[in-house]
Design an enzyme around this catalytic site. Sequence first.
Site, PDB file in Angstrom:
ATOM      1  N   ASN A  61       0.762  -1.014   0.128  1.00  0.00           N
ATOM      2  CA  ASN A  61      -0.025   0.078   0.081  1.00  0.00           C
ATOM      3  C   ASN A  61       0.990   1.225  -0.059  1.00  0.00           C
ATOM      4  OD1 ASN A  61      -1.917   2.186   0.763  1.00  0.00           O
ATOM      5  ND2 ASN A  61      -2.948   0.576   1.570  1.00  0.00           N
ATOM      6  N   HIS A 131      -9.718  -5.031  -3.792  1.00  0.00           N
ATOM      7  CA  HIS A 131      -8.430  -5.324  -3.492  1.00  0.00           C
ATOM      8  C   HIS A 131      -8.640  -5.613  -1.961  1.00  0.00           C
ATOM      9  CE1 HIS A 131      -9.147  -0.953  -3.045  1.00  0.00           C
ATOM     10  NE2 HIS A 131      -8.592  -0.971  -1.903  1.00  0.00           N
ATOM     11  N   HIS A 133      -6.890  -5.835   1.814  1.00  0.00           N
ATOM     12  CA  HIS A 133      -5.781  -5.472   2.851  1.00  0.00           C
ATOM     13  C   HIS A 133      -5.409  -6.574   3.598  1.00  0.00           C
ATOM     14  CE1 HIS A 133      -6.447  -0.932   2.021  1.00  0.00           C
ATOM     15  NE2 HIS A 133      -7.670  -1.569   1.543  1.00  0.00           N
TER      16      HIS A 133
END
Length: 171
Positions: A61, A131, A133
């Site tokens: 990220n 997406h 995490h």
Amino acid sequence: MHEPDNFDRLWTPHRMAYIKGENKPTGSGADDGCPFCEIPKLSDEDGLVVARGSAVFAVLNLYPYNSGHLMVVPYRHVSGYDELDATEVAELGDFTQKALRALREASGAQGFNVGMNLGHVAGAGIAAHLHQHVVPRWGGDTNFMPVVARTKVLPQLLADTRELLARAWVG
């Protein structure tokens, strides 16, 4: 003129790009500047890619909550988990397991936050491209800085974190 106030300053100018929404997609299509569609075209180092599979990839990220915060992303531009096919679901799960193992090995993570924000109202910064995490956690990693100063101190550069996790990635 600036009056001294006895406070030290921790400057994080790199966060201004995130705050201003720079490089955010202009629309919901794959050709509307989606970073998750552009990253696979870059080298691993330039794209901060930790590992590549046939259906998904793992990428750091750019604006992490903690050191090692990565995301598992399908190559295909879809917004919903229910839009993934069986191959994508299986590899997303496999890459999530590999991410947990790599983060434990590389950084001694003691716990994890794993999840998806599906849709803008659910907190997704880029809602058009799914997406997941994977955020490593350690005892005491929430201290006075994020609580009082709304600032996260990251002890390692993203390029160094990418290198460390890529070496620890198995499979």
